[in-house]
Write an enzyme that holds these catalytic residues in place. Structure first.
Site, PDB file in Angstrom:
ATOM      1  N   HIS B  39      75.977  34.112  47.525  1.00  0.00           N
ATOM      2  CA  HIS B  39      76.365  34.149  48.945  1.00  0.00           C
ATOM      3  C   HIS B  39      75.211  33.699  49.833  1.00  0.00           C
ATOM      4  O   HIS B  39      75.407  32.948  50.780  1.00  0.00           O
ATOM      5  CB  HIS B  39      76.846  35.554  49.351  1.00  0.00           C
ATOM      6  N   LYS B 104      85.545  45.586  45.675  1.00  0.00           N
ATOM      7  CA  LYS B 104      85.858  47.012  45.773  1.00  0.00           C
ATOM      8  C   LYS B 104      85.085  47.615  46.936  1.00  0.00           C
ATOM      9  O   LYS B 104      83.985  47.179  47.254  1.00  0.00           O
ATOM     10  CB  LYS B 104      85.524  47.744  44.479  1.00  0.00           C
TER      11      LYS B 104
END
Lengths: 279, 184
Positions: B39, B104
């Protein structure tokens, strides 16, 4: 003085790393089955079913339960009348971890804290040594995933904050963890001792069989109350809402300074992994 | 049992607008993996106006760093990692056309704002179920940042990969609503 060959220790640590990552203990599976029966939330029930099925697949196919095969935490209880022959024990344990993570197709998750460069073999292990009477060597391998470890914490309360003070701290920390710690979790709590010791107590509390109460009746009562408070939060399996947020709360204590009340919480995800051996 | 919605990637605005918090879905098609380190690199490229290793428009990113594949297996264990760590980066990717994120744990307000503005959905799947989830992955290929090891970007082909809509494009948030329902 009894002697154990270094190679015996290396092979045992290797096997413990692989077995711990592919097989969760039976006490955890039975707690999960009970939770699935009792869970009111449909998504919570479904998640618990997936977790149980996952454990079966992992055991049958020798695939890790979770891709985060963790930092290799190793607790060593070394008898005073035994020595390891042919190698420094710390190096021997790290060699076992290196082989276990390579041969078991486990993920290497250890890196430099600043450059973030991976060490490439999941070493160094985090090793806690303890000297005990006797001529045995006990090894407990605890692969500890990052998600739940990140949700842990230590705080210093005023002694007058008492039981309510530490209960508040524990419940608040669990609430803030939400779905990140992969609930249903096991909550390890350490109370007392010094700064570093309280954290270690919290980690050691996780080694107890799931749901086995403290031998101290007053602590056992507090464990039960905390478990209810945590499950009343409604966080549920994976944080999506439900009755099962924690499967157990385990508290370990140690006497502390008259001025202090240190408390630590170490959370374990439902992939509650540890394996031990006595040599 | 609630029937799952089939989702074929890449996704369109219409696909994601249909989804509501709590919907169960099954993915078919290509999803890309990326975690913290990948990222950071993607965001640096976006900030510098450079080309990305894959076109983000319509795509789904799965936050996973799989364990190594045993011989004869497509991939090792492959469950989700905590999504909050990607929160500072995700709005940049969403603005470039990303339509779905799978991980999650809850997302920050900054991510929610970007999701509502550009139409992107956040899906949760079961953490610690990597052995089961790996069975839905039929092909895996590293397409960028091989030096990152488990954090490299992989192109996965999935079939019936299960997830649940945790946060939708209307601000619906199962981490808030679901928990409210069961809190006492």
């Amino acid at each position: 003085m009894r002697e154990i060959e270094a190679n015996t220790v290396i092979e045992k640590v290797k096997d413990l790393c692989i077995d711990a990552n592919c097989e969760v203990p039976e006490c955890l599976l039975s707690a999960l089955r009970v939770a699935r029966e009792r869970e009111d939330s449909p998504s919570g029930k479904a998640v618990l079913g997936i977790i149980l099925r996952n454990a079966e697949i992992a055991r049958e196919e020798r695939v890790p339960i979770c891709q985060d095969t963790g930092i290799a935490v190793v607790f060593v209880e070394m008898g005073e009348d035994v020595r390891v022959k042919g190698g420094n024990l710390k190096k021997v344990i790290n060699e076992g971890v290196r082989r276990g993570y390579k041969e078991g197709y486990l993920r290497n998750s250890m890196c430099d804290p600043f450059t973030r460069e991976n060490t490439g073999d999941n070493t160094p292990a985090v090793i806690h040594f303890d000297l005990v009477p006797g001529d045995k060597l006990k090894l407990i391998v605890v692969p500890k995933g990052g998600g739940a470890e990140n949700m842990s914490g230590v705080t210093r309360l005023r002694p007058s904050d008492g039981v309510e003070g530490f209960k508040d701290f524990v419940v608040t920390r669990v609430r803030e963890s939400s779905g990140n710690a992969c609930p249903p979790i096991i909550v390890g709590v350490g109370i007392g001792g010094t700064f570093e010791q309280t954290a270690l107590l919290a980690k050691k509390a996780l080694l107890r069989p799931v749901g086995k109460p403290s031998t101290h009746p007053e602590l056992a009562k507090i464990e039960k109350e905390l478990l209810k408070d945590i499950n009343d939060l409604g966080i549920g399996p994976m944080g999506l809402g439900g009755r099962t947020t924690a499967l157990a709360v385990h508290i370990e204590t140690f006497p502390c300074h008259i001025a202090s009340l240190l408390v630590a919480i170490n959370i374990n995800c439902h992939a509650h992994r540890h394996k031990e051996a006595i040599l | 049992m609630i029937r799952a919605i089939m989702l074929s990637t890449p996704l369109s605005d219409q696909d994601v607008e249909k989804l509501r918090m709590g919907d169960r879905v099954l993915f078919d098609g290509v999803v890309y993996t990326a975690r913290d380190a990948a990222h950071r690199r993607l965001v640096d490229l976006i900030k510098e106006g450079k080309e990305l290793p894959f076109d983000l428009s319509g795509q789904v990113i799965y936050y996973v760093g799989p364990s190594p594949a045993r011989p004869g297996h497509v991939i090792g264990s492959a469950g989700p990692t905590s999504s909050y760590r990607m929160d500072p980066s995700s709005p940049y990717l969403i603005a470039k056309g990303l339509k779905g994120m799978v991980g999650k744990g809850p997302r920050s307000q900054g991510v929610v704002d970007a999701m509502m503005k550009y139409k992107c959905v956040y899906f949760a799947t079961v953490g610690g179920a990597g052995a089961l989830l790996a069975k839905a992955i039929k092909k895996s290929e590293v397409i960028a940042y091989e030096d990152l090891g488990p954090e490299a970007i992989r192109r996965l082909e999935v079939e019936d990969f299960p997830a649940i809509v945790a946060q939708d494009v209307y601000g619906g948030n199962l981490y808030v609503e679901g928990v409210k329902r069961y809190a006492r």
